[in-house]
Design an enzyme around this catalytic site. Structure first.
Site, short mmCIF file in Angstrom:
data_model
loop_
_atom_site.label_atom_id
_atom_site.label_comp_id
_atom_site.label_asym_id
_atom_site.label_seq_id
_atom_site.Cartn_x
_atom_site.Cartn_y
_atom_site.Cartn_z
CD GLU A 256 -2.78 -1.39 0.25
OE1 GLU A 256 -3.14 -0.37 -0.37
OE2 GLU A 256 -3.19 -2.53 -0.02
CB CYS A 290 -2.08 6.97 1.36
SG CYS A 290 -3.44 6.09 2.12
#
Ligand code: NAD
Length: 486
Positions: A256, A290
Site C-alpha cells: 500500500e 495516502c
C-alpha cells in the site's frame, strides 16, 4: 513496558516473541508538536532479530495455527475490549506522538476497535474448494480438496501516519488466517505498536507468534531478505516499496504505497458542499494521508466559483497545537517534509503557478494549508505532480472537459483513488470506467476508513488490496489434496 530515564523520559522495552527486551542502543522518539523527546525505544540489530525470527519460525508459527479458529476469533474480541479500556492512553500517545487532533486520534482508536471486531468477516474467505475429477480422463475416480493455508510468518512494515490502525489491520488479517506476525513500526511513531503488543499479550495471544522489531527502515535489508518471512505487507512510500521488492526476492508482497488523490469537479456539481468536502480531504490530518487530495481538476464553467469557495473554506482551518480543541490542523511529522513543502512551492512559482491560499511555513513543523493554481499545460512538469509531498497542499487546474481531467489524473505515476463531484450520472459512469485507480468516490472525498470497502492502488501506488475479507487471500496459499479411488 517501560522504565523512566534520569531525564524523566519513559524508556520502552519491546516485545520479542515472549520477552520484553531492551537493547544497548536506543532511539529518541520526538513529538512533532514541539520536537521534544517524549519516549525512547530499543534500536535492535539483525543479530537480535535473527534469533527472534528463529523462535517464531520453529515455535510461534505452529502455535498460532494450532488454535482452533473459533478460539482465535475470541482473542480479537478480548484485545478490542482492552483497547476500549485503555483508549485514553492510546489517544494521548496519538496526539503527542503524531500531532493528531483529539478527535482524529479518537477516530483512529475507534476504527482499530471496530477492525478487531470485524475479524469474523475475514474468515469467510478462508475456506477452500472441492474439485471432482470427472472432467478429465487422467483424474477419473479421484477428487481433490483445495485447502487454504497460512503462508507462515508475515512481516508487516507500517508507516508513521496510522501507527495504531495500520498495525491492527495487518495484525488481524495476518493472524486470523493463522500466520505469525513480525511487526516493524515506523521508528518515528513506534509507541502505539508496542502498547498494542502488550494488549495482545494480556489477551492471551500466543507469545511466540508476535514480535515488534524497532529499528530504522534503512537498517532492514537483512530482515527483508530473510527466507523465513514469507509475506511482506508494507504500507509506506513508493520509494520504500520499490526498494523492498528489489531487496526481498521471491516472496508474497502486499504493498500500500504512495498516492495523493485527484478530484474531478464537473460543471453540474454542488459547489458549496463540494468545496467543503474537498477542503476536508486536503487538510484532514494535515494532509498526511495516502488518500488525501492533491489535485483538483475543475471544468471551466464552474472554475472561478469553485476557486472562491475553496479559499473561503480554507480560511476556516485553524492551525496549531492539536491539544487545543479549536485547532483542526496540527503539525507535520518532521521538519524535513516541511522543507520539501517549501521546495515544491518554489517549483510551482518558477513554473508559472500561483499561490491562491497559504504557502507559509509557521514553524519547524507547521504550515498553512495551501492551495496553488497551475495551468494544464504546465501541471505535468511540477514536482508535486511527479512526487507525492506528504502534507496539506493541493493544486487546482482548469480543464475544458472531463476527458482532459481523466488523462491528467491517469498520467501521474500514482493510482490510488479519485473522486468525482457532479450530478450527471452517465458522465460520472464514463469517468469511473477510464480512471486508473483502486477506488473512485462519488460526491465525497476519498477515505479508506477501516477497509470495510477494500482499498489499494494501481501503478506505483501498490499491489494488492487491504480490506476486510480481501487481504486474507494474499496471506494464504492453496494446498491441493488428491484422493484417489482407483
Ligand atoms: P516510509 O516509506 O518512509 O516508511 C514506511 C515504513 O517503511 C516505515 O516503517 C519505515 O521505517 C519503513 N522503511 C523505510 N525505508 C525502508 C527500507 N529501506 N526497508 C524497509 N523498510 C523501510 O513512509 P512514511 O513516511 O512512514 O508514510 C507515508 C507514506 O505512506 C506515504 O507515501 C503514504 O502515501 C503512504 N501510505 C500509503 C497508504 C495506502 O493505503 N496506500 C496508507 C498510508 C500511508
Amino acid at each position: 513496558l517501560y522504565t523512566i530515564d534520569s531525564d524523566g523520559v519513559p524508556h520502552f522495552k519491546t516485545f520479542l516473541a515472549g520477552t520484553w527486551a531492551s537493547s544497548k542502543d536506543f532511539e529518541n522518539v520526538k513529538s512533532p508538536i514541539d520536537l521534544e523527546v517524549y519516549a525512547r525505544v530499543p534500536r535492535l540489530n539483525y543479530e537480535m532479530i535473527d534469533s527472534v525470527i528463529a523462535n517464531i519460525h520453529y515455535k510461534g508459527r505452529w502455535e498460532i495455527r494450532d488454535i482452533p479458529g473459533e478460539k482465535r476469533l475470541k482473542l480479537y474480541d478480548r484485545i478490542a475490549n482492552l483497547l476500549d479500556k485503555y483508549r485514553e492512553d492510546f489517544i494521548q500517545v496519538l496526539v503527542v506522538g503524531n500531532g493528531k487532533t483529539v478527535s482524529s486520534a479518537r477516530g483512529e482508536v475507534n476504527a482499530s476497535i471496530e477492525r478487531l471486531l470485524r475479524a469474523d468477516l475475514d474468515v469467510r474467505k478462508l475456506y477452500g474448494e472441492y474439485v471432482p475429477g470427472d472432467w478429465s480422463s487422467e483424474s477419473l475416480e479421484s477428487e481433490a480438496i483445495i485447502r487454504r493455508e497460512p503462508l507462515g510468518i508475515v512481516l508487516a512494515i507500517t508507516p508513521f501516519n496510522y501507527p495504531l490502525f495500520d498495525v491492527v489491520n495487518k495484525f488481524v488479517y495476518s493472524t486470523v488466517a493463522g500466520n505469525a506476525f513480525v511487526l516493524k513500526p515506523a521508528i518515528s511513531t513506534p509507541i502505539p505498536a508496542i502498547m498494542f503488543a502488550k494488549l495482545a499479550e494480556i489477551a492471551g495471544f500466543p507469545k511466540n507468534a508476535l514480535a515488534v522489531i524497532t529499528l530504522p527502515g534503512k537498517e532492514m535489508d537483512k530482515v527483508i531478505q530473510d527466507k523465513r518471512l514469507s509475506v511482506i505487507s508494507i504500507t509506506g512510500s513508493t520509494e520504500t516499496g520499490e526498494h523492498i521488492m528489489k531487496v526481498g526476492g521471491i516472496k508474497q508482497y502486499i504493498m500500500e504505497l504512495g498516492g495523493g488523490d485527484s478530484v474531478i469537479v464537473m460543471r453540474d456539481a454542488d459547489i458549496a458542499s463540494t468545496a467543503q468536502k474537498i477542503v476536508t480531504g486536503i487538510t484532514s490530518y494535515s494532509g498526511q494521508r495516502c488518500d488525501s487530495i492533491k489535485f483538483i481538476f475543475a471544468e471551466s464553467e464552474i472554475y472561478e466559483k469553485l476557486k472562491s469557495a475553496l479559499i473561503e473554506e480554507l480560511k476556516k482551518i485553524k492551525v496549531g497545537d492539536p491539544r487545543d480543541p479549536n485547532v483542526n490542523m496540527g503539525p507535520i511529522i518532521d521538519s524535513k517534509t516541511v522543507d520539501e513543502f517549501e521546495f515544491s512551492l518554489k517549483d510551482v512559482v518558477e513554473k508559472g503557478g500561483v499561490i491562491l491560499y497559504g504557502g507559509k511555513r509557521l514553524g519547524p513543523t507547521y504550515i498553512e494549508p495551501t492551495l496553488v493554481e497551475a495551468d494544464k499545460s504546465k501541471v505535468k512538469d511540477l514536482y508535486l505532480y511527479k512526487k507525492e509531498v506528504f502534507l496539506s497542499i493541493a493544486v487546482l487546474v482548469k480543464v475544458n472537459d472531463i476527458s482532459e481531467a481523466i488523462s491528467l489524473s491517469n498520467e501521474r505515476r500514482y493510482g490510488l483513488d479519485a473522486a468525482i463531484f457532479g450530478s450527471d450520472i452517465n458522465e460520472i459512469r464514463r469517468a469511473i470506467r477510464f480512471l486508473e485507480v483502486g477506488a473512485v468516490y462519488i460526491n465525497d472525498f476519498p477515505r479508506h476508513g477501516i477497509g470495510y470497502f477494500p482499498f489499494g492502488g494501481r501503478k506505483d501506488s501498490g499491489i494488492g488490496r487491504e480490506g476486510i475479507g480481501y487481504t486474507i487471500e494474499d496471506v494464504t496459499t492453496y494446498k491441493t489434496i488428491v484422493y484417489n479411488y482407483r
